[in-house]
Design an enzyme around this catalytic site. Structure first.
Site, PDB file in Angstrom:
ATOM      1  N   GLY A 218       0.853  -1.247   0.156  1.00 49.17           N
ATOM      2  CA  GLY A 218      -0.187   0.025  -0.059  1.00 49.17           C
ATOM      3  C   GLY A 218       0.695   1.293   0.043  1.00 49.17           C
ATOM      4  CB  SER A 219       0.320   4.604   1.240  1.00 48.63           C
ATOM      5  OG  SER A 219      -1.026   4.813   0.424  1.00 48.63           O
ATOM      6  CB  THR A 220       4.275   1.515   3.480  1.00 51.13           C
ATOM      7  OG1 THR A 220       4.161   0.313   3.015  1.00 51.13           O
ATOM      8  CG2 THR A 220       3.502   1.692   4.732  1.00 51.13           C
ATOM      9  CE  LYS A 222       0.222   6.332  -2.329  1.00 49.82           C
ATOM     10  NZ  LYS A 222      -0.811   6.897  -1.574  1.00 49.82           N
ATOM     11  CB  SER A 279      -1.567   8.627   1.862  1.00 52.98           C
ATOM     12  OG  SER A 279      -1.010   7.514   1.498  1.00 52.98           O
TER      13      SER A 279
END
Length: 488
Positions: A218-220, A222, A279
């Site tokens: 997921g957004s980790t 990014k 995010s």
């Protein structure tokens, strides 16, 4: 007469040569194969009858040891607080012997058969005493391990904490867990039944979710895309990048939205810092496509993606303990690259891998080799080996680290104030990966480190198959772990 004696002598010599060769083949060439043959009862008695050394936490807490028993195998392997430490210790069983964890990666040392213990074995043989295996001193902090375990509770997930400057693993929890004592019993039938029950299905507690299970990060993820952008030199924290309330994946009609309105930006633009803080899916999907797969993939690779990571052991000490290789797609189309850049699609990672990403950011871009063992001691307490920190890669510059740290601080100060700790600057990135049929469930993530100005601990937490965002599912667990680690 002399002729017949010569023929007899030749025949006797030939027989001795044949006997010598056969003995050599059995004792040397085929020794390992014969020892590992499940039909070899003598080997089984030898392994289970060995006085295996203890496995200890960093403060000396005994995680596993051998207890004398009054049966044919002489010693029973016992595990104190077994489910808490199971992902670290693994188990030693009458049916599977040692097939995971430190019981496997340091098996030759634990059972006293390693080459480094040859003089100890010789001494035991000459004096008629029991040959004792080496003890393994780990980097695990029992209090931190307990906090992570208690916080995860009955949920399916994992938590990893790493010492920033060294790569030492301070906590590694996987839930649901199991009790190694049920597998260590000398009752072969009971041990077999326990193993069959534990190993059944895809959600087996025997699977170490911290190292052996892949999840969409997921957004980790990014943080990796942001690092790649900063390393080009074309982006600063205040650089405006395209965002918007939705983004059409290239070549498709699929609309990618944001979870929160601030992630949309203003007039279709958002600063890189705000994109991290809120995010923004639309911003990072477009940023990934603009950077190109090569730049994003190169950064992911520097941080460990694409490679099996050895956590402990070598072939000479047992079966190495490894983490499954995390993945980023090779040569993806732009629509798949957009999804991969927000940690969805074909991007997958282990919790250990994402803890390593946080560790590298906290350590000025220097990725350290994760380790689980501090030192090994023989039965007379002589230090046989001591682990030294090793650098795996210099992933990015100090300048990029400073900017990324500032942006990740804003994840806490702006978007998730509930993750803050009084008197400590917390750096974090949350993640909410959609999974299941019709994206009906969530893998909730958080990665981070603290304190921001003098990082000591890097953490990754995953809660699998939850129904709330990562900030709510995993965030409180990370916060509790940091509080425990930093109060010591």
């Amino acid at each position: 007469m002399n002729k017949y004696l010569r023929q007899l002598f030749t025949a006797v010599v030939a027989l001795f040569v044949i006997l010598g060769l056969s003995s050599t083949i059995i004792m040397a060439v085929r020794a390992n194969a014969l020892n590992n043959d499940p039909r070899n009862a003598r080997s089984l008695y030898h392994q289970l009858g060995a006085y295996r050394g203890a496995i200890l936490a960093s403060d000396g807490t005994v995680m596993a040891k051998s207890e004398p028993v009054n049966d044919a195998f002489k010693y029973l392997r016992t595990y104190s607080n077994g489910p808490l430490y199971a992902p670290v210790t693994g188990f030693f069983s009458i049916n599977q012997t040692a097939d995971r964890g430190l019981e496997a990666s340091r098996s030759m040392l634990l059972n006293g058969e390693a080459d480094s213990l040859i003089w100890q074995r010789a001494k035991a043989m000459l004096t008629g005493t029991t040959n004792q295996g080496a003890s393994i001193e780990t980097s695990i902090d029992p209090k931190l391990q307990q906090v992570a375990y208690d916080q995860l509770g009955t949920r399916d997930g994992a938590a990893v904490a790493i010492e920033v400057n060294t790569g030492r693993i301070l906590a590694m929890v996987s839930t649901p867990s199991y009790d190694p004592n049920k597998l260590a019993t000398h009752d072969a039938k009971a041990a077999s039944q326990a193993y069959n029950e534990l190993s059944a299905g895809q959600n087996s507690p025997l699977i170490n979710r911290a190292t052996s299970q892949l999840y969409p990060p997921g957004s980790t993820f990014k943080t990796i895309v942001a690092s790649a952008a900063l390393e080009t030199g074309d982006y600063q924290t205040d650089t405006k990048i395209p965002a918007g309330s939705s983004y059409t994946l290239p070549g498709t009609a699929t609309q990618l939205p944001n979870d929160e309105a601030p992630g949309d930006g203003v007039n279709g633009q958002i600063s890189l810092q705000e994109a991290v803080a809120w995010s923004s899916n639309t911003a990072f999907a477009q940023l990934g496509v603009k950077l190109g797969a090569s730049k994003v993939s190169d950064m992911a690779t520097k941080l460990g993606f694409g490679s099996t990571i050895t956590i402990d052991g070598t072939e000479s000490t047992g079966t190495p303990m490894t983490a499954t290789a995390s993945t980023f797609p090779s040569d993806p189309t732009d629509d798949k690259l957009a999804l991969a850049s927000i940690g969805q699609g074909d991007t997958t990672a282990t919790p250990l891998q994402m803890a390593m990403v946080a560790q590298a950011i906290a350590n000025n871009g220097k990725l350290m080799q994760p380790t689980l063992v501090d030192r090994v001691r023989s039965a007379d307490l002589t230090v046989l080996s001591q682990t030294k920190p090793q650098t795996m890669a210099n992933a990015f510059s100090k300048d990029s680290v400073d900017k990324l740290t500032t942006m990740m601080e804003s994840v806490v100060t702006e978007a998730n104030p509930q993750l803050a700790i009084d008197g400590i600057k917390v750096v974090a990135k949350t993640g909410t990966a959609q999974i299941g049929i019709d994206n009906s469930a969530i893998d909730g993530w958080v990665i981070g480190f603290a304190p921001a100005d003098n990082p000591q601990i890097a953490v990754a937490v995953l809660v699998h198959n939850t129904d709330v965002h990562g900030s709510l599912a995993a965030g409180p667990i990370m916060r509790a772990m940091m509080q425990e680690a930093l109060q010591q």
